[in-house]
Write a protein that holds these residues in place. Structure first.
Motif, PDB file in Angstrom:
ATOM      1  N   GLY A  73       1.113  -1.389   0.328  1.00  0.00           N
ATOM      2  CA  GLY A  73       0.094  -0.314   0.286  1.00  0.00           C
ATOM      3  C   GLY A  73       0.579   1.386  -0.047  1.00  0.00           C
ATOM      4  O   GLY A  73       1.502   1.405  -0.690  1.00  0.00           O
ATOM      5  N   ASN A  74       0.355   2.046   0.306  1.00  0.00           N
ATOM      6  CA  ASN A  74       1.313   3.502   1.061  1.00  0.00           C
ATOM      7  C   ASN A  74       0.773   4.280   2.160  1.00  0.00           C
ATOM      8  O   ASN A  74       0.251   3.148   3.509  1.00  0.00           O
ATOM      9  CB  ASN A  74       0.717   4.677  -0.034  1.00  0.00           C
ATOM     10  CG  ASN A  74      -0.871   4.541  -0.231  1.00  0.00           C
ATOM     11  OD1 ASN A  74      -1.786   4.585   0.642  1.00  0.00           O
ATOM     12  ND2 ASN A  74      -1.878   4.068  -1.378  1.00  0.00           N
ATOM     13  N   ALA A  75       1.333   5.444   2.525  1.00  0.00           N
ATOM     14  CA  ALA A  75       1.089   5.618   3.638  1.00  0.00           C
ATOM     15  C   ALA A  75      -0.443   6.319   3.892  1.00  0.00           C
ATOM     16  O   ALA A  75      -0.114   6.130   5.675  1.00  0.00           O
ATOM     17  CB  ALA A  75       2.210   7.265   3.583  1.00  0.00           C
ATOM     18  N   GLU A  76      -0.945   6.305   3.624  1.00  0.00           N
ATOM     19  CA  GLU A  76      -2.442   6.262   3.740  1.00  0.00           C
ATOM     20  C   GLU A  76      -3.247   5.682   4.662  1.00  0.00           C
ATOM     21  O   GLU A  76      -3.240   4.886   5.428  1.00  0.00           O
ATOM     22  CB  GLU A  76      -3.490   7.697   2.992  1.00  0.00           C
ATOM     23  CG  GLU A  76      -2.807   8.516   2.717  1.00  0.00           C
ATOM     24  CD  GLU A  76      -3.580   9.212   2.024  1.00  0.00           C
ATOM     25  OE1 GLU A  76      -4.106   8.801   1.378  1.00  0.00           O
ATOM     26  OE2 GLU A  76      -3.014  10.291   1.756  1.00  0.00           O
ATOM     27  N   THR A  77      -2.978   3.703   3.226  1.00  0.00           N
ATOM     28  CA  THR A  77      -3.575   2.881   3.646  1.00  0.00           C
ATOM     29  C   THR A  77      -3.044   1.589   2.765  1.00  0.00           C
ATOM     30  O   THR A  77      -2.061   1.378   2.092  1.00  0.00           O
ATOM     31  CB  THR A  77      -5.257   2.298   2.721  1.00  0.00           C
ATOM     32  OG1 THR A  77      -6.083   4.228   3.117  1.00  0.00           O
ATOM     33  CG2 THR A  77      -5.387   1.312   3.020  1.00  0.00           C
ATOM     34  N   PHE A  78      -2.389  -0.061   3.935  1.00  0.00           N
ATOM     35  CA  PHE A  78      -0.837  -0.655   4.131  1.00  0.00           C
ATOM     36  C   PHE A  78      -1.944  -1.754   4.804  1.00  0.00           C
ATOM     37  O   PHE A  78      -2.666  -1.453   5.540  1.00  0.00           O
ATOM     38  CB  PHE A  78      -0.605  -0.052   4.624  1.00  0.00           C
ATOM     39  CG  PHE A  78       0.248   0.237   5.398  1.00  0.00           C
ATOM     40  CD1 PHE A  78       0.885  -0.733   6.205  1.00  0.00           C
ATOM     41  CD2 PHE A  78       0.541   1.401   5.669  1.00  0.00           C
ATOM     42  CE1 PHE A  78       0.673   0.164   7.969  1.00  0.00           C
ATOM     43  CE2 PHE A  78       0.450   2.105   7.059  1.00  0.00           C
ATOM     44  CZ  PHE A  78       1.025   0.770   8.246  1.00  0.00           C
ATOM     45  N   LEU A  79      -1.078  -2.544   4.254  1.00  0.00           N
ATOM     46  CA  LEU A  79      -1.803  -4.089   4.703  1.00  0.00           C
ATOM     47  C   LEU A  79       0.166  -4.349   4.961  1.00  0.00           C
ATOM     48  O   LEU A  79       0.863  -4.535   3.775  1.00  0.00           O
ATOM     49  CB  LEU A  79      -2.910  -4.856   4.047  1.00  0.00           C
ATOM     50  CG  LEU A  79      -2.230  -6.235   5.030  1.00  0.00           C
ATOM     51  CD1 LEU A  79      -2.964  -6.967   5.436  1.00  0.00           C
ATOM     52  CD2 LEU A  79      -2.518  -7.438   3.299  1.00  0.00           C
ATOM     53  N   LYS A 109       0.743  -1.548  -4.812  1.00  0.00           N
ATOM     54  CA  LYS A 109       2.252  -1.731  -4.903  1.00  0.00           C
ATOM     55  C   LYS A 109       2.685  -2.504  -3.471  1.00  0.00           C
ATOM     56  O   LYS A 109       2.174  -2.136  -2.144  1.00  0.00           O
ATOM     57  CB  LYS A 109       2.862   0.115  -4.500  1.00  0.00           C
ATOM     58  CG  LYS A 109       3.022   0.293  -5.598  1.00  0.00           C
ATOM     59  CD  LYS A 109       4.044   1.924  -5.548  1.00  0.00           C
ATOM     60  CE  LYS A 109       4.051   2.939  -6.319  1.00  0.00           C
ATOM     61  NZ  LYS A 109       4.750   3.819  -6.236  1.00  0.00           N
ATOM     62  N   VAL A 110       3.187  -3.952  -3.467  1.00  0.00           N
ATOM     63  CA  VAL A 110       4.259  -5.151  -2.988  1.00  0.00           C
ATOM     64  C   VAL A 110       5.370  -4.386  -2.625  1.00  0.00           C
ATOM     65  O   VAL A 110       5.980  -4.596  -3.504  1.00  0.00           O
ATOM     66  CB  VAL A 110       3.188  -5.940  -3.102  1.00  0.00           C
ATOM     67  CG1 VAL A 110       3.473  -7.191  -1.714  1.00  0.00           C
ATOM     68  CG2 VAL A 110       1.363  -6.188  -3.185  1.00  0.00           C
ATOM     69  N   TYR A 111       5.625  -4.216  -0.868  1.00  0.00           N
ATOM     70  CA  TYR A 111       7.138  -4.193  -0.953  1.00  0.00           C
ATOM     71  C   TYR A 111       8.071  -5.732   0.110  1.00  0.00           C
ATOM     72  O   TYR A 111       6.443  -5.280   0.882  1.00  0.00           O
ATOM     73  CB  TYR A 111       7.538  -3.074  -0.264  1.00  0.00           C
ATOM     74  CG  TYR A 111       7.114  -1.298  -0.541  1.00  0.00           C
ATOM     75  CD1 TYR A 111       8.397  -1.117  -1.627  1.00  0.00           C
ATOM     76  CD2 TYR A 111       5.268  -0.659  -0.612  1.00  0.00           C
ATOM     77  CE1 TYR A 111       8.145  -0.023  -2.228  1.00  0.00           C
ATOM     78  CE2 TYR A 111       6.099   0.432  -1.004  1.00  0.00           C
ATOM     79  CZ  TYR A 111       6.846   0.780  -2.290  1.00  0.00           C
ATOM     80  OH  TYR A 111       6.554   2.118  -2.746  1.00  0.00           O
ATOM     81  N   VAL A 112       9.008  -6.225  -1.063  1.00  0.00           N
ATOM     82  CA  VAL A 112       9.138  -7.057  -0.279  1.00  0.00           C
ATOM     83  C   VAL A 112       9.731  -7.036   0.344  1.00  0.00           C
ATOM     84  O   VAL A 112      11.177  -6.802   0.229  1.00  0.00           O
ATOM     85  CB  VAL A 112       9.353  -8.457  -1.184  1.00  0.00           C
ATOM     86  CG1 VAL A 112       8.987  -9.770  -0.897  1.00  0.00           C
ATOM     87  CG2 VAL A 112       7.600  -8.325  -2.179  1.00  0.00           C
ATOM     88  N   GLY A 113      10.621  -7.504   1.947  1.00  0.00           N
ATOM     89  CA  GLY A 113      11.650  -7.539   2.126  1.00  0.00           C
ATOM     90  C   GLY A 113      11.934  -6.015   2.849  1.00  0.00           C
ATOM     91  O   GLY A 113      12.927  -5.988   4.221  1.00  0.00           O
ATOM     92  N   GLY A 114      11.524  -5.220   3.058  1.00  0.00           N
ATOM     93  CA  GLY A 114      11.108  -4.137   3.520  1.00  0.00           C
ATOM     94  C   GLY A 114      10.638  -2.682   2.644  1.00  0.00           C
ATOM     95  O   GLY A 114       9.859  -2.880   2.228  1.00  0.00           O
ATOM     96  N   ARG A 170      -1.340  -5.931   9.806  1.00  0.00           N
ATOM     97  CA  ARG A 170      -1.975  -4.953  10.256  1.00  0.00           C
ATOM     98  C   ARG A 170      -2.810  -4.332   8.598  1.00  0.00           C
ATOM     99  O   ARG A 170      -1.488  -4.411   8.206  1.00  0.00           O
ATOM    100  CB  ARG A 170      -0.902  -3.616  10.788  1.00  0.00           C
ATOM    101  CG  ARG A 170      -0.823  -3.896  12.558  1.00  0.00           C
ATOM    102  CD  ARG A 170       0.149  -2.541  13.307  1.00  0.00           C
ATOM    103  NE  ARG A 170       1.149  -2.205  12.021  1.00  0.00           N
ATOM    104  CZ  ARG A 170       1.289  -0.563  12.191  1.00  0.00           C
ATOM    105  NH1 ARG A 170       0.412  -0.566  13.195  1.00  0.00           N
ATOM    106  NH2 ARG A 170       2.306  -0.414  10.934  1.00  0.00           N
ATOM    107  N   LEU A 171      -3.788  -3.953   9.714  1.00  0.00           N
ATOM    108  CA  LEU A 171      -4.424  -2.746   8.532  1.00  0.00           C
ATOM    109  C   LEU A 171      -4.936  -1.558   8.921  1.00  0.00           C
ATOM    110  O   LEU A 171      -5.563  -1.501  10.101  1.00  0.00           O
ATOM    111  CB  LEU A 171      -5.818  -4.042   7.554  1.00  0.00           C
ATOM    112  CG  LEU A 171      -6.650  -2.962   7.294  1.00  0.00           C
ATOM    113  CD1 LEU A 171      -5.996  -3.024   5.560  1.00  0.00           C
ATOM    114  CD2 LEU A 171      -7.682  -3.553   6.038  1.00  0.00           C
TER     115      LEU A 171
END
Length: 277
Positions: A92-98, A179-184, A110-111
């Protein structure tokens, strides 16, 4: 059935024969760490230094429901590590993320939504013991549930699962989770995480919304992926690295000795009692 005679399944995969009228064939059931019709493509990759990979989800994949697992939006993977505080993925992004993290050795997802607040699911039990575990974290937008499921030795090979409900009065999550950030994550996103650091360890069988993500899908020209699980078993060498005077703690890329008093030093080799005449 004759489908598995002279089959082409590789890497210890299981051949499942089938018959359709007069036609005989087979399906290769891949073991963990391999993919494709004959299980020849490795899916395992390593993080031996702080880094992350960005994977963007096509709009079509976001809309397609994974009927097998029941989640519209989910990330599924296997991992192993010995460190107790790390981020596995951030979607996600700074506003909404999993997000999915190891916090104090436990898995926590966390959602977070700017309009809906925060929903958290945690799974008791240490997962930073170096064993492989399979985990899935996802959102069912129809029932607004966040789900965390893990398999591994502590679950006796049965799925351990927790669910939490999210408020109904919120906008769809899917448009924020492309967007999916994997590992960091990038430095500016670390403040939104609980662990505050990226992943060190091994991953394999990464899937996003039912789509297999291979190691070669993650790297670019400047940031290549470490194929395979590269790991030194620091505390299992002979002789034991702490001189038998301390407890060896595996830090994945190195080790630490927690010395028994009065011993001290990097390998607990100092502080021996001396005898004088």
């Amino acid at each position: 059935m004759l489908g598995c005679i002279e089959n082409t399944c590789e890497n210890g995969s299981t051949c499942l024969p089938w018959c359709d009228g007069e036609t005989h064939g087979h399906t290769c059931l891949c073991p963990p760490g391999f993919y494709d019709d004959v299980c020849s493509t490795p899916t395992t990759f390593s993080f031996s230094s702080p880094r992350f990979f960005l994977f963007e989800v096509p709009a079509l994949e976001r809309r397609r429901r994974d009927t097998k697992h029941g989640h519209l939006l989910e990330v599924r993977l296997r991992f192993r590590t010995t460190l107790p505080d790390m981020l596995l993925f951030f979607r996600g992004n700074a506003e909404t993320f999993l997000s999915l993290e190891i916090v104090g050795g436990e898995l926590r997802t966390r959602l977070v939504s700017g309009v809906g607040g925060t929903l958290e699911a945690r799974l008791p039990g240490v997962v930073s013991d170096g064993e492989w575990r399979e985990v899935v974290a996802g959102i069912d937008e129809e029932s607004t549930k966040v789900v965390l499921e893990v398999k591994g030795p502590s679950c006796l090979n049965k799925a351990c699962k927790v669910e939490n409900k999210f408020p109904d009065d919120r906008e769809p999550f899917s448009k924020h989770l492309t967007k999916v950030y994997v590992g960091g994550v990038p430095e500016e996103y670390l403040k939104f995480t609980l662990s505050g650091r990226g992943f060190l360890g091994c991953m394999e069988d990464l899937q996003v919304d039912g789509r297999q993500v291979l190691p070669q899908d993650l790297g670019d020209g400047d940031e290549s992926v470490e194929i395979g699980c590269k790991k030194t078993e620091w505390c299992e060498v002979d002789p034991q690295p702490c001189s038998q005077h301390g407890q060896c703690v595996d830090l994945w890329t190195s080790y630490r000795c927690d010395c028994y008093r009065p011993h001290h030093g990097h390998e607990c080799s100092q502080g021996q009692h001396s005898h004088t005449a």
